[in-house]
Design an enzyme around this catalytic site. Structure first.
Site, PDB file in Angstrom:
ATOM      1  N   HIS A 212      -4.302  67.204  87.980  1.00 50.32           N
ATOM      2  CA  HIS A 212      -5.407  66.344  87.542  1.00 50.32           C
ATOM      3  C   HIS A 212      -6.666  67.150  87.214  1.00 50.32           C
ATOM      4  O   HIS A 212      -7.554  66.662  86.511  1.00 50.32           O
ATOM      5  CB  HIS A 212      -5.727  65.308  88.633  1.00 50.32           C
ATOM      6  CG  HIS A 212      -6.242  64.008  88.100  1.00 50.32           C
ATOM      7  ND1 HIS A 212      -7.083  63.920  87.010  1.00 50.32           N
ATOM      8  CD2 HIS A 212      -6.028  62.733  88.497  1.00 50.32           C
ATOM      9  CE1 HIS A 212      -7.373  62.650  86.772  1.00 50.32           C
ATOM     10  NE2 HIS A 212      -6.738  61.913  87.654  1.00 50.32           N
TER      11      HIS A 212
ATOM     12  N   ASP B  96       8.929  57.346  71.444  1.00 54.53           N
ATOM     13  CA  ASP B  96      10.339  57.281  71.054  1.00 54.53           C
ATOM     14  C   ASP B  96      10.798  58.710  70.746  1.00 54.53           C
ATOM     15  O   ASP B  96      10.324  59.342  69.811  1.00 54.53           O
ATOM     16  CB  ASP B  96      10.499  56.380  69.822  1.00 54.53           C
ATOM     17  CG  ASP B  96      11.953  56.162  69.433  1.00 54.53           C
ATOM     18  OD1 ASP B  96      12.827  56.918  69.913  1.00 54.53           O
ATOM     19  OD2 ASP B  96      12.214  55.244  68.642  1.00 54.53           O
TER      20      ASP B  96
END
Length: 443
Positions: free
Chosen positions: A162, A384
């Protein structure tokens, strides 16, 4: 119990790397996450054509994506300053690469994840995520991926540091990776456009920032809530639910007040009913903490595509009695006001005061708090890789605690889904509260 077999572990490096590695100095907001566990997310996909060997495709496209988002392929460097017993950190973008795990869980089906027993997120899912328990300060690979092939699907999961990036930057990277895998190129028709780095934007603060070495290691004893007492469920809000909550919240506040947003209304609904079902004394203090993207709130504002970690905490505080005694509009307006207070000035004042006496939190859940992370605006379901779009998104065990609400877009446009981590007794009460379920449902 699901058997997860690791088939291979490798390092994927950028397709090409600069001869002079970029060094990224870390800001107070980056260093705030030094002891934080890697956030983990995962996408569930339909099963590819059996003739398709997805692993080489994923690795080669990942290599190209890392050429663009090169900081992720770097390493965290710690320098100990012996003269004053401090340490400094930076990211060396040296192209060392990211860890890539290929695993198999052939006894697990897609429905085991989509339709778990009693709606509780199954424990076996934790083993589909990499970097379990890894903290930002000791993670070697700044991102780790795990691709687990199921009986009738594929689960692509990751854990990331992070301090290097926030959710906005990570999903931008992930979107680029999936697009390259699907088409061979990204939408710019250029595999190496210059990455817009956040850079160092705090004039007057010397960097690298020096932190007392005692603050860079975890304390010998940290308060930890037993994971056996926590459970997770996914709570869904439909577009209709959200519209009704937003209308209800705005109808309960003065027209002179700020307008309540959809997410604020949903968050207020979750917060109110979690507190109501927690059996707290009326005088007990409760919090709602929201992780906020600060890019456009800075002055001058940063570009929304700017890469890095630019998040702040907005903390709304009240008492259990006030929460239970007031309506949805009141709670939503408290959140709205707190969000409005997140300004450039406050962000910088925090940084300037923090560097004078750096304190690294342990990121363990605070009592009587809900913490709202992620965003319903991240492009999750547009990914995708060549065999279909995701059919679900889930969070892993990293950086999770009692009261953590991880917000996603729903698979149906306009929906919001929240992976909710609570003590088992509170979650059970919430899941059967008819007033709560008037606007929400357990997936």
């Amino acid at each position: 119990m699901a058997d997860v077999v690791v088939l291979s572990t490798s390092i994927v490096r950028p397709d090409r790397a600069d001869s002079e590695p970029v060094k990224i100095h870390l800001t107070p907001w980056d260093l705030f996450f030094l002891r934080s566990e890697y956030p983990q997310r995962g996408l569930l996909f339909p099963k590819p054509d059996p003739e398709t060997d997805i692993i080489p495709q994923l690795k080669s496209s990942l290599s190209l994506a890392l050429t663009i988002f090169y900081p992720f392929a770097g390493r965290l460097v710690k320098t100990e300053n012996e003269n004053d017993e401090t340490a400094s950190f930076l990211v060396n973008c040296d192209g060392s690469g990211v860890k890539f795990i290929h695993a198999s869980a052939k006894t697990v089906s897609v429905n085991d994840i989509l339709k778990p027993v009693n709606g509780i997120v199954p424990e076996f899912l934790n083993r589909f995520f990499p970097a379990n328990g890894v903290k930002s300060c000791d993670g070697e690979s700044l991102i780790t991926f795990q691709v687990t092939e199921l009986k009738d699907g594929v689960f692509i999961a990751f854990g990331y540091n992070h301090m290097v990036a926030d959710g906005s930057s990570f999903w931008s990277f992930f979107n680029t990776w999936s697009e390259i895998c699907l088409t061979g190129v990204n939408r710019n028709k250029n595999l190496s456009p210059p990455l817009l780095l956040r850079g160092w934007f705090l004039d007057g603060i010397d960097h690298p920032i020096r932190i007392p070495i005692s603050e860079t290691v975890p304390p010998s004893s940290s308060p930890v809530v037993s994971s056996s007492l926590l459970q997770e469920k996914v709570i869904r809000f439909t577009r209709k639910n959200i519209s009704e909550l937003k209308s209800k919240a705005n109808g309960e506040v003065s027209s002179d007040d700020r307008r309540i947003s959809s997410l604020q209304a949903v968050t207020a609904h979750m917060w109110r009913f979690i507190i109501r079902n927690s059996d707290l004394n009326p005088e007990e203090v409760v919090h709602c903490k929201l992780l906020m993207d600060m890019r456009r709130r800075l002055n001058p504002p940063l570009d929304k595509e700017c890469f890095g970690n630019v998040v702040g905490f907005a903390t709304c505080t009240t008492t259990a009695g006030e929460m239970v005694g007031n309506g949805l509009g009141w709670a939503a307006l408290e959140i709205n006001k707190t969000v409005g207070l997140q300004t450039d000035e406050g962000f910088r004042v925090f940084a300037e005061s923090w560097v004078k006496e750096p304190k690294i939190p342990d990121h363990v859940g605070v009592s009587n708090s809900v913490i709202v992370a992620s965003s319903p605006w991240f492009n999750v379901y547009g990914n995708d890789f060549g065999w279909g779009k995701p059919i679900a998104v889930r969070a892993g065990p990293g950086n999770t605690s009692d009261g953590k609400l991880i917000v996603y877009p729903g698979i149906e446009e306009g929906n919001i889904e929240i992976q909710t981590c609570l003590s088992s007794n509170v979650l059970e009460k919430l899941s059967t509260d008819p007033e709560f379920l008037e606007y929400a449902c357990v997936v």
